[in-house]
Design a protein around this motif. Sequence first.
Motif, short mmCIF file in Angstrom:
data_model
loop_
_atom_site.label_atom_id
_atom_site.label_comp_id
_atom_site.label_asym_id
_atom_site.label_seq_id
_atom_site.Cartn_x
_atom_site.Cartn_y
_atom_site.Cartn_z
N SER A 1 15.66 -20.21 -2.00
CA SER A 1 14.93 -20.97 -0.98
C SER A 1 14.28 -20.01 0.01
N SER A 2 13.24 -20.52 0.66
CA SER A 2 12.54 -19.74 1.67
C SER A 2 11.87 -20.70 2.64
N VAL A 3 11.50 -20.19 3.82
CA VAL A 3 10.79 -20.99 4.81
C VAL A 3 9.35 -21.15 4.36
N ASN A 4 8.91 -22.40 4.19
CA ASN A 4 7.55 -22.61 3.67
C ASN A 4 6.56 -23.05 4.74
N LYS A 5 7.02 -23.27 5.96
CA LYS A 5 6.08 -23.69 7.00
C LYS A 5 6.57 -23.19 8.36
N LEU A 6 5.69 -22.49 9.07
CA LEU A 6 5.99 -21.97 10.40
C LEU A 6 4.88 -22.37 11.35
N PRO A 7 5.15 -22.40 12.66
CA PRO A 7 4.09 -22.72 13.63
C PRO A 7 2.94 -21.72 13.55
N LYS A 8 1.73 -22.24 13.66
CA LYS A 8 0.57 -21.35 13.62
C LYS A 8 0.43 -20.64 14.95
N GLU A 9 0.17 -19.33 14.89
CA GLU A 9 0.01 -18.52 16.10
C GLU A 9 -1.33 -17.79 16.05
N GLN A 10 -1.97 -17.67 17.23
CA GLN A 10 -3.22 -16.91 17.28
C GLN A 10 -2.91 -15.42 17.26
N SER A 11 -3.73 -14.66 16.58
CA SER A 11 -3.48 -13.22 16.44
C SER A 11 -4.71 -12.40 16.86
N ILE A 12 -5.50 -12.98 17.79
CA ILE A 12 -6.71 -12.28 18.26
C ILE A 12 -6.48 -11.66 19.63
N ILE B 1 8.67 -3.04 39.06
CA ILE B 1 7.24 -2.77 39.26
C ILE B 1 6.40 -3.98 38.88
N SER B 2 6.65 -4.54 37.70
CA SER B 2 5.84 -5.69 37.25
C SER B 2 6.64 -6.50 36.25
N GLY B 3 6.49 -7.80 36.38
CA GLY B 3 7.13 -8.68 35.41
C GLY B 3 6.24 -8.98 34.22
N GLY B 4 5.09 -8.36 34.15
CA GLY B 4 4.18 -8.62 33.05
C GLY B 4 3.44 -9.93 33.23
N VAL B 5 2.73 -10.33 32.22
CA VAL B 5 1.96 -11.57 32.23
C VAL B 5 2.48 -12.45 31.11
N ALA B 6 2.84 -13.69 31.45
CA ALA B 6 3.42 -14.59 30.44
C ALA B 6 2.37 -15.24 29.56
N ASN B 7 1.14 -15.33 30.06
CA ASN B 7 0.11 -15.99 29.26
C ASN B 7 -0.23 -15.19 28.01
N SER B 8 -0.72 -15.87 26.98
CA SER B 8 -1.04 -15.19 25.72
C SER B 8 -2.55 -15.10 25.50
N TRP B 9 -3.32 -15.03 26.62
CA TRP B 9 -4.78 -14.90 26.49
C TRP B 9 -5.27 -13.76 27.36
#
Length: 415
Positions: free
Chosen positions: A271-282, A321-329
């Motif tokens: 068995s294997s995972v056949n469906k995962l959430p789609k993620e943007q990679s740009i 110093i910085s907590g970074g940015v949580a947004n993914s854009w």
Amino acid sequence: MRKFAMMLALLIFAGVQVVLAQTTITGTVTSSEDGKGIPGATVLVKGTTVGLTTDMSGKYSIKVPAQGKILQFSFVGMKTQDVTIGNQSVINVVLDPDVMNIEGVVVTAIGISRETKALGYAVESVSGDELTRSGESNVVQGLASKAAGVQVIGSGGTPGASSKILIRGNSTFTSNNQPLIVVDGVPIDNSTNATNAGDNPFNIGLEGVNNSNRALDINPEDIESVTILKGPAAAALYGVRAGNGAIIYTTKRGKASQGIRVTYGLNMDFSSVNKLPKEQSIYAQGSGGGAMDAEGNPIPEGNFATADPGPDFIWNNDDDISGGVANSWGPTIASLGLTPVNNAENFFKNASSFTHTLQIAGGDDITSFRLSLSSLKNEGIIPNTELNKTTVRLTADHKLSSKIKIGGTANYSNI
């Protein structure tokens, strides 16, 4: 006076003719499994309403009318047999078990086989073959979708995870709602426990791994039948522990007059995972990326801030110093010279399961035995999750006399 005497003579002659036309047949009905007489077996003159049942020793004596040519012998869970009478006055019959006809037979709370329609409480039966075909290594999980009103809940998708079972829903808010599980008359504990590290920094109430319950110790190949008692009949024998019902497992044993039989089975599952959430990679993590300029074109640049806990590498103190940015854009990944990585896809792996089973059974009219061995190796889709199980079960029965029989069972399970 003469007319009366003539009529009396005719009546006597007719009665003698009727008596002479009947034939008395005697005999014994026995079982091919143990050679013992079957009490309550039906003996019927086929084509007539003449019939009776055998006594406690399986013996019978029936008067067959002149038109009777065939005797029909039947019993619950046995194959019906027709025998031509001919010139025979003694007819002994051996009935064979009918595997296809035992669907209406269940094991009651006191371990006695009875027809379902003869019981006064709700009960359902599941055969061992149905349990094996489910492919589950847990005999409780194998009951899923097999009986009405029975709800089986798996605790997780990891190998060996425990399974909870409910009959007709929850009946209490505070106590255990699971039914009592009985294997060959011996109750077993099917409670579940979870392991919690106790040092989770995000949620102290978050539990860890759910451990296997003891139903996993039973090899599904060893199950002959399962009887589910839904009414109060279970509590009549097992007390308050069976207040939520009872599930009675009857295991396989060696049978008389079957010789030596060796059965090997191999079951493989992948068995294997056949469906995962789609993620943007740009776009990388940040803000402002992907916005449109005045001409309607996306802006590739954005604000990108790397999380930095400061020189002490400890979060939530004054030198952060910085907590970074949580947004993914943020800016495009290509502009940063990075390669996008799908961590969710890389986390899961292909799972495999191999089950080897071996059964050796045999016996004669005096002694019978059955030896069962199984080996399961299951690797889950989540890293570092696996189940290795080895079980050995030996049953033996010996007849000391026609009325005394002894038997024993030995089990070994290593998980």
